[in-house]
Design a protein around this motif. Structure first.
Motif, mmCIF file in Angstrom:
data_model
loop_
_atom_site.group_PDB
_atom_site.id
_atom_site.type_symbol
_atom_site.label_atom_id
_atom_site.label_comp_id
_atom_site.label_asym_id
_atom_site.label_seq_id
_atom_site.Cartn_x
_atom_site.Cartn_y
_atom_site.Cartn_z
ATOM 1 N N GLU A 1 -1.336 -51.809 -15.570
ATOM 2 C CA GLU A 1 -2.504 -52.677 -15.462
ATOM 3 C C GLU A 1 -2.930 -52.837 -14.004
ATOM 4 O O GLU A 1 -4.130 -52.816 -13.687
ATOM 5 C CB GLU A 1 -2.196 -54.049 -16.069
ATOM 6 N N GLN A 2 -1.952 -53.006 -13.102
ATOM 7 C CA GLN A 2 -2.263 -53.144 -11.687
ATOM 8 C C GLN A 2 -2.964 -51.892 -11.162
ATOM 9 O O GLN A 2 -3.942 -51.986 -10.399
ATOM 10 C CB GLN A 2 -0.987 -53.403 -10.895
ATOM 11 N N ARG B 1 -6.494 -51.751 -12.457
ATOM 12 C CA ARG B 1 -7.349 -52.696 -11.735
ATOM 13 C C ARG B 1 -7.663 -52.179 -10.339
ATOM 14 O O ARG B 1 -8.799 -52.316 -9.843
ATOM 15 C CB ARG B 1 -6.675 -54.069 -11.662
ATOM 16 N N GLN B 2 -6.649 -51.584 -9.684
ATOM 17 C CA GLN B 2 -6.879 -51.080 -8.324
ATOM 18 C C GLN B 2 -7.896 -49.940 -8.346
ATOM 19 O O GLN B 2 -8.776 -49.869 -7.477
ATOM 20 C CB GLN B 2 -5.558 -50.607 -7.709
ATOM 21 N N GLU C 1 -10.236 -49.544 -10.568
ATOM 22 C CA GLU C 1 -11.536 -50.150 -10.839
ATOM 23 C C GLU C 1 -12.146 -50.705 -9.553
ATOM 24 O O GLU C 1 -13.355 -50.574 -9.310
ATOM 25 C CB GLU C 1 -11.394 -51.260 -11.878
ATOM 26 N N ASN C 2 -11.297 -51.342 -8.728
ATOM 27 C CA ASN C 2 -11.783 -51.886 -7.457
ATOM 28 C C ASN C 2 -12.246 -50.772 -6.521
ATOM 29 O O ASN C 2 -13.254 -50.910 -5.804
ATOM 30 C CB ASN C 2 -10.695 -52.715 -6.779
ATOM 31 N N LYS D 1 -15.568 -49.566 -7.788
ATOM 32 C CA LYS D 1 -16.604 -50.553 -7.481
ATOM 33 C C LYS D 1 -17.015 -50.471 -6.016
ATOM 34 O O LYS D 1 -18.211 -50.505 -5.667
ATOM 35 C CB LYS D 1 -16.080 -51.954 -7.806
#
Length: 612
Positions: free
Chosen positions: A213-214, A217-218, A220-221, A224
């Motif tokens: 999950e981390q 998320r990383q 995705e960041n 972005k």
């Protein structure tokens, strides 16, 4: 701790299938490691390479001089007609008294030692193998699916032995409960790599999910941030006043790198087609006697089982569990008495021998179509096949080329699709990995029909059973209470039996001679002292696992802050710099605490070894 194995750059393939791809791991003395991985991942292959039975394609496996390895042989090492004590003496070259002492740890008494091995059940033969393995005085054990076909009694003995064992071991098992009770580290084989985690299976799976999950998320960041920078570049690249900044943003985009995330194994989900819910009695037995023409196994069986119950049939190997199941399935005739199934109930039966009824010319998919009701969809059939590891082109495999384990999985998948009101399952979890075992247990728990099953997988029984029936000493009785109550009852009986069989520690010296009486017994406080040390080690290991999670979190935050500074080195942010200093201090302190805990655990383990 001293290293016993060092595996470096390990690669192995069978034809086009890659099993290991530059895998690495170090295994140290005293580590108690549970080995997990999907079927076909390479667990048994790794064991064969570590024991020298098979060679890697590339890389090396270093076995250090301190290693004294013992492992359970897949082929029985017994000779025809050999008695237990004769085998132990021949196989281990140890004295009779030593063989008897170690055998007692596995509840093998004087009568068992004189018995022919071929007359023993599979569970008792496993006890003999374990005693022989321990008599060789190894410091590291390798056990490949040791719980298969073990009755609960022997399984509890094995758990107790492994918990008390002072050396290290690797155990392959699909039983999560067994791994939780015996192992404090977890090794997973997945996608050609080996991951060794310093925590039990529950902690590892939680860490693995959080880590994934981390990383997601990383990434995705990162994506972005890329879009934001690209939008700036697209907007201002043509303006001369902003061209320099646009070029700077392009360089930042080039430096932004996503973390590579391994493809996750597909989740296992099993959906059993629903059956009509009915009230009333599913099974009634009156004065039933079961067995064979020359042997009566059990008699006086009086049972009434309501519809919708999930009944675990438990008992030691050789007591008659499979005989009862075969009788209820109509394979064996009752010797006397009777049993009656509820009206309109359709019975489905699974056992290992049911694979003999498969048509060799059928494909996996064709067989499932044959046994499924007409209203079961093609997608449902494909989903069931996938749940039992027949995915993609594998559904086109013909039965004739399937292994024994694959055929058993196919029969089980077909039975679950057949929409029977009553399922009789004899060892359904053999040949399944633990994800599939737990998915099967969960699906059957939600099944509205009636289930009778035999299983030695504690996780599976715990998930599914709401009724316990025990076979012991020629009697079949419903056991009051839950499965946990039943296990506790067995553990108490086992402790009493082991206390009766185990000789006093002071009776013999290291060479087997009688020790002279000292006039004073060993202080009782020594036992309590060892117990307290073990309890302290367990608490420290829990703290260590929590610290490792904290260290991982702080390390990631520190890396993130450093990356932000690298992305824009010209901008000084005092708040960010302060947070970086604080995180660095916290990380250093956490690593210091981890080292202190590790040193204390090592000291306590040395104290335990010295006290023993």
């Amino acid at each position: 701790m001293k290293s016993l194995f060092q595996i470096s750059n390990l690669s192995k393939r069978y034809g086009p299938k890659v099993i290991f791809d530059r895998a690495e791991v170090r295994i140290a003395a005293g580590e108690k490691i549970g080995v997990i991985g999907r079927n076909g991942a390479g667990k048994s292959t790794l064991f064969r390479m570590m024991t020298g039975e098979e060679e890697p394609d590339e890389g090396e496996i270093v076995r250090f001089p301190e290693l004294r390895l013992a492992y359970l042989e897949q082929l029985d090492p017994f000779q025809p007609g050999e008695r237990v004590i004769a085998f132990l003496e021949r196989y281990t070259k140890r004295e009779t008294w030593a063989c008897g002492k170690v055998a007692a740890r596995f509840q093998l008494g004087p009568e068992d030692l004189e018995a022919p091995i071929e007359a023993l059940s599979g569970g008792y033969q496993m006890r003999v193998k374990l005693a022989a393995m321990l008599l060789r005085e190894p410091n590291f054990l390798m056990l490949d699916e040791p719980t298969n076909y073990l009755d609960l009694h022997t399984l509890i003995l094995l758990e107790k032995f492994l918990a008390d064992y002072r050396g290290g071991f690797l155990i392959i098992s699909h039983d999560r409960e067994f791994l939780k009770r015996t192992c404090n580290e977890t090794l997973e084989i997945e996608n050609g790599k080996i991951t060794l985690y310093p925590g039990d299976i529950e902690a590892y799976l939680a860490w693995k999910a959080e880590r994934r999950e981390q990383r997601l998320r990383q990434n995705e960041n990162v994506e972005k941030k890329r879009r934001q920078l690209q939008a700036f570049v697209d907007r201002f690249r043509a303006k001369s006043s902003k061209a320099r900044q646009a070029q700077s943003k392009l360089k930042q985009i080039a430096r932004l790198q996503k973390i590579e995330i391994e493809q996750a194994s597909p989740d296992v989900s099993i959906r059993i087609p629903p059956v009509t819910v009915r009230k009333g009695v599913a099974l009634s037995c009156e004065a039933l006697a079961i067995g064979y023409p020359t042997k009566r196994v059990a008699e006086g069986i009086d049972l009434v089982i309501e519809r919708g119950r999930h009944v675990a049939i438990l008992g030691d190997n050789g007591e008659g569990k499979t005989t009862l199941m075969k009788t209820l399935a109509g394979v064996l005739e009752p010797l006397s008495g009777s049993y009656t199934w509820g009206k309109t109930l359709e019975i489905g039966y699974f056992a290992q021998h049911t694979t003999e009824m498969l048509d060799p010319a059928d494909t996996v998919e064709r067989y499932l179509y044959k046994v499924a009701p007409s209203d079961v969809t093609r997608q449902e059939i494909r989903d069931m096949a996938g749940a039992f590891l027949f995915r993609g082109e594998e559904v086109e495999k013909e039965v004739r080329v399937l292994s024994g384990g694959e055929r058993a999985r196919l029969c089980l998948a077909g039975l679950l699709l057949s929409r029977r009101d009553v399922l009789l399952l004899d060892e359904p979890t053999n040949h399944l990995d633990f994800e599939t075992v737990e998915a099967l247990g969960t699906a059957l728990r939600d099944f509205a029909g009636t289930v009778f099953f035999i299983s030695h997988d504690r996780t599976f029984v715990h998930l599914l059973a709401d009724t316990i029936v025990e076979i012991r000493g020629g009697r079949v009785l419903a056991h009051p209470g839950t499965y946990d109550d039943y296990v506790y009852h067995l553990e108490c009986l086992l402790e009493e039996e082991l206390s009766r069989l185990s000789p006093p520690e002071e009776k013999r010296d290291g060479k087997g001679r009688e020790k002279p009486s000292s006039g004073s017994a060993k202080p009782k406080s020594a036992y309590h002292e060892r117990k307290a040390i073990k309890s302290r080690i367990t608490k420290l290991q829990t703290q260590r696992t929590a610290l490792e999670g904290e260290i991982e979190r702080l390390s990631q935050e520190k890396e993130r802050l450093l990356q932000e500074i690298l992305d824009d080195p010209t901008r000084y942010d005092p708040e960010r710099q302060g947070r970086l200093d604080a995180v660095s201090s916290e990380l250093e302190a956490a690593e210091g605490r981890w080292i202190s805990i590790e040193e204390e655990i090592e000291t306590l383990r040395n104290t335990l070894e010295a006290a023993s």
